[in-house]
Enzyme design. Structure first.
Site, PDB file in Angstrom:
ATOM      1  N   SER A 168       9.987  50.727  21.052  1.00 12.95           N
ATOM      2  CA  SER A 168      10.378  49.655  21.969  1.00 12.95           C
ATOM      3  C   SER A 168       9.178  49.168  22.768  1.00 12.95           C
ATOM      4  CB  SER A 168      11.461  50.133  22.942  1.00 12.95           C
ATOM      5  OG  SER A 168      11.796  49.098  23.849  1.00 12.95           O
ATOM      6  N   LYS A 222      17.298  54.633  20.065  1.00 13.11           N
ATOM      7  CA  LYS A 222      16.755  53.268  20.178  1.00 13.11           C
ATOM      8  C   LYS A 222      17.889  52.244  20.186  1.00 13.11           C
ATOM      9  CE  LYS A 222      13.713  49.895  20.076  1.00 13.11           C
ATOM     10  NZ  LYS A 222      14.377  48.726  19.524  1.00 13.11           N
ATOM     11  N   HIS A 225      19.335  52.319  23.598  1.00 14.66           N
ATOM     12  CA  HIS A 225      18.351  51.633  24.449  1.00 14.66           C
ATOM     13  C   HIS A 225      18.578  50.122  24.393  1.00 14.66           C
ATOM     14  CE1 HIS A 225      14.651  49.238  24.665  1.00 14.66           C
ATOM     15  NE2 HIS A 225      14.179  50.104  25.535  1.00 14.66           N
ATOM     16  N   ASN A 226      18.743  49.584  23.180  1.00 13.10           N
ATOM     17  CA  ASN A 226      18.946  48.144  23.035  1.00 13.10           C
ATOM     18  C   ASN A 226      20.280  47.710  23.625  1.00 13.10           C
ATOM     19  OD1 ASN A 226      16.551  48.360  21.630  1.00 13.10           O
ATOM     20  ND2 ASN A 226      17.213  47.077  19.933  1.00 13.10           N
ATOM     21  N   GLU A 229      19.798  47.458  27.185  1.00 11.05           N
ATOM     22  CA  GLU A 229      19.000  46.242  27.377  1.00 11.05           C
ATOM     23  C   GLU A 229      19.906  45.004  27.420  1.00 11.05           C
ATOM     24  OE1 GLU A 229      16.160  43.847  24.350  1.00 11.05           O
ATOM     25  OE2 GLU A 229      15.556  45.922  24.736  1.00 11.05           O
TER      26      GLU A 229
END
Length: 519
Positions: A168, A222, A225-226, A229
Site C-alpha cells: 500500500s 491488504k 486495509h482497502n 480506506e
C-alpha cells in the site's frame, strides 16, 4: 559491438545475460546455457511486470542497494527503465523470462507485478517450470485472497514458496517506501523479509513491514486495509459536504479547516491530501477543482470483496459497507435522475452566523468524523480477528496497526493508539472498548449525535456517519430487538430460539396449541 544496457556486466570471457545487447557477438566457445545461467546469477531479487507500480518497486530495491533483475513482457519497458533510471542502482535486465530467472541468486525471489486474476496465473504458469525447489514467488498485486490461498497450495505441492503480499502507498509509496503485508510461510519470510523491511516505509526507526501469516493472510489484510480506506474517504467526503452546506463555506475555506484538523488527532495522509485538493483551483475554469469533478466515484473491487467477506464471516462492517454502497449509488445515474424531483421537506441547517456558532459547528463535525473513523477501524480489526480465527492465521492486530503507520494510504497518527491498545490486550474483543478510545468517542458523542440528527433534518446524506453511530449504539445496547427477529424466525420456519432464563434450544408450536418444547 552492440552497446550493453546499463546495469549489465560483461566478464572477460564474454558471459552475460543471454539475448541482451549481445547480438551476433557470441563466440563459438560460448558456455552451455546451464553454465552461463550459473555464472550470471547475481541478482538478489527480481521484478517482472514493469508498469508504474512494478517499475517503482524495482527502483526502490535498487536504491536500497539490491541488485535487481527486471523483466517485462514488452522489452521496451525494460529498456526504458534501465535507460532512465540505471544510475539509481544495479539493474540486470532480461528480454526473456528464462534469462530473467537465470539471473537470480538461489533461492530465487521473483516479484510478480501484473494485473490480478488471469494475467497473474499466466505469469505463474510460465515461471514455475523455470524455478527450483525452495524458490519464492511474490505476488505484490491486489489479488483476492482466495486466489492466493489456491496459488500457495499449488506451488507448495511443487516445492515452491508463494507469498501473497499486500503493498500500500500507491506509486509514491512503491518508490519511496510502502507499507508491506507479506503472507506465506515463515521460512520464506526469513529470506524475503529483510529485503522487504529495508525498502518499506519506516516510522520511529521501525519498518512498516511484518510477516502477517500463512497463505492468504497478507492479501486478506491488504483487502481490509482497502475497505477501511473506503470508509475513511467516505467519512471525509461527508464531513466536507456538511461543512459546505452547513457553513456555506467555499472549498478553499474548508481546505483550510482540514489543514488545521491535520495538526491534531485527525492527523493522517487522507486528511492532508483533502486539504490540498480542496484548495486547488482548476486552471481551465478558475473554479474550485472539486466543483468541476464529476460526482461519480469509481472502485476497483477491493471494497466489495471486503463487504462480501464481512457477510461471509458474519462481521458487521457497516461503515465499510455504507462507503462501498455510496460509491455505487453515486454512479447510479438513471436512479439519481429519476429521484431528482422527489420531495425533501428539509428543515435546513440552523448554524448561527456569528464566529462562535460557526466554530461550534466545525468542532461538532470534527468530533463526529473522529468517532466515525474509530468505528471504521474497529470494525476492520474485528474482521481481521474473525478471519484469523477462521483460517488459522494467528494475525497480530497490533503489528498490523504498526505497519500501517507509514507508507500506506490510511496512515494516521492514531494508529499509534491502536497499536498501544492491542499491546495492552492482544485479545481485545472490541477496539472502541479500549479505555483510550472509549473516552475519546465518549467525549465526542454529543457532537456526533447533533451532526447525524441535523443532517437527517436538513436532508444531507451521511450514510457512513449515520451507520457508524447506529453501530456504536447497537454494540453498546444491553438488549437488542434481535429477540423479536428470532421469535419471528421460529414462527414461520421453526428455526428455534434460546431463552434468557435457562439453557437449551426451544421451539413453540405456533400453528397448534403454542406449547413450548425443547428442540
Amino acid at each position: 559491438m552492440a552497446p550493453t544496457l546499463p546495469g549489465t556486466r560483461r566478464s572477460g570471457d564474454g558471459h552475460g545475460l543471454a539475448g541482451l545487447a549481445r547480438g551476433t557477438r557470441l563466440a563459438a566457445t560460448r558456455p552451455s546455457v546451464r553454465q552461463e545461467r550459473t555464472l550470471s546469477a547475481r541478482a538478489q531479487i527480481g521484478v517482472t511486470g514493469l508498469a508504474v507500480m512494478g517499475r517503482n518497486l524495482a527502483r526502490n530495491f535498487a536504491r536500497n542497494g539490491f541488485t535487481v533483475a527486471v523483466h517485462n513482457r514488452s522489452s521496451a519497458r525494460t529498456k526504458s527503465l534501465v535507460a532512465e533510471h540505471g544510475d539509481e542502482g544495479d539493474f540486470v535486465p532480461s528480454e526473456s523470462l528464462e534469462d530473467f530467472v537465470a539471473s537470480l541468486e538461489r533461492p530465487r525471489k521473483v516479484v510478480v507485478m501484473v494485473k490480478a486474476g488471469g494475467p497473474t496465473d499466466a505469469v505463474i504458469d510460465e515461471l514455475v517450470p523455470l524455478l527450483e525447489q525452495g524458490d519464492i514467488v511474490v505476488d505484490a498485486g491486489n489479488a483476492h485472497f482466495p486466489d492466493t490461498i489456491r496459488r500457495e497450495k499449488d506451488l507448495a505441492a511443487k516445492g515452491l514458496h508463494f507469498v501473497g503480499t499486500g503493498v500500500s502507498g500507491g506509486e509514491e509509496g512503491a518508490l519511496n517506501g510502502p507499507s508491506i503485508m507479506p503472507g506465506g510461510t515463515a521460512e520464506s519470510y526469513e529470506s524475503l523479509g529483510p529485503i522487504l523491511e529495508k525498502i518499506s516505509a519506516h516510522v520511529d526507526g521501525v519498518p512498516c513491514c511484518a510477516h502477517v501469516g500463512p497463505d492468504g493472510a497478507g492479501h486478506f489484510v491488504k483487502m481490509v486495509h482497502n475497505g477501511i480506506e473506503y470508509a475513511d474517504m467516505q467519512l471525509i467526503a461527508e464531513a466536507y459536504d456538511l461543512l459546505r452546506q452547513g457553513l456555506g463555506a467555499s472549498a478553499a475555506e474548508i481546505g483550510g479547516i482540514f489543514a488545521e484538523w491535520n495538526t491534531g488527532d485527525l492527523e493522517s495522509f487522507l486528511v492532508e491530501i483533502t486539504a490540498e485538493v480542496l484548495r486547488h483551483q482548476d486552471a481551465a475554469t478558475g473554479q474550485a477543482f472539486v466543483d468541476v469533478v464529476l460526482d461519480q466515484a469509481e472502485q476497483k473491487g477491493t471494497g466489495r470483496w471486503t463487504v462480501q467477506n464481512g457477510l461471509d464471516l458474519g462481521v458487521p462492517i457497516t461503515g465499510i459497507a455504507e462507503a462501498t454502497f455510496a460509491r455505487s449509488l453515486s454512479g447510479s445515474v438513471p436512479q439519481r435522475e429519476a429521484a431528482a424531483n422527489l420531495p425533501a421537506h428539509t428543515a435546513g441547517w440552523e448554524v448561527g452566523k456569528d464566529d462562535a456558532s460557526r466554530a461550534r459547528f466545525v468542532e461538532d463535525v470534527r468530533q463526529a468524523l473522529y468517532a466515525s473513523k474509530v468505528v471504521a477501524y474497529s470494525q476492520g480489526f474485528d474482521q481481521i480477528a474473525a478471519a484469523s480465527a477462521e483460517y488459522g492465521w494467528n494475525i497480530d492486530r497490533g503489528a498490523m496497526a504498526r505497519i500501517w503507520r507509514g507508507g500506506c494510504i490510511i496512515r494516521a497518527g492514531f494508529l499509534n493508539r491502536i497499536t498501544e491498545a492491542y499491546e495492552r490486550d492482544e485479545n481485545l474483543p472490541l477496539l472502541i472498548a479500549d479505555e483510550y478510545f472509549a473516552d475519546a468517542v465518549g467525549a465526542g458523542l454529543a457532537s456526533w449525535r447533533r451532526i447525524v440528527a441535523g443532517a437527517a433534518q436538513a436532508g444531507i446524506p451521511t450514510p457512513a456517519f449515520s451507520s457508524s453511530l447506529a453501530y456504536y449504539d447497537a454494540v453498546r445496547a444491553p438488549r437488542l430487538p434481535a429477540a423479536l427477529v428470532q421469535a419471528q424466525r421460529d414462527f414461520f420456519g421453526a428455526h428455534t430460539y434460546r431463552r434468557t432464563d435457562r439453557d437449551g434450544t426451544f421451539h413453540t408450536d405456533w400453528s397448534g396449541d403454542r406449547t413450548e418444547a425443547e428442540a
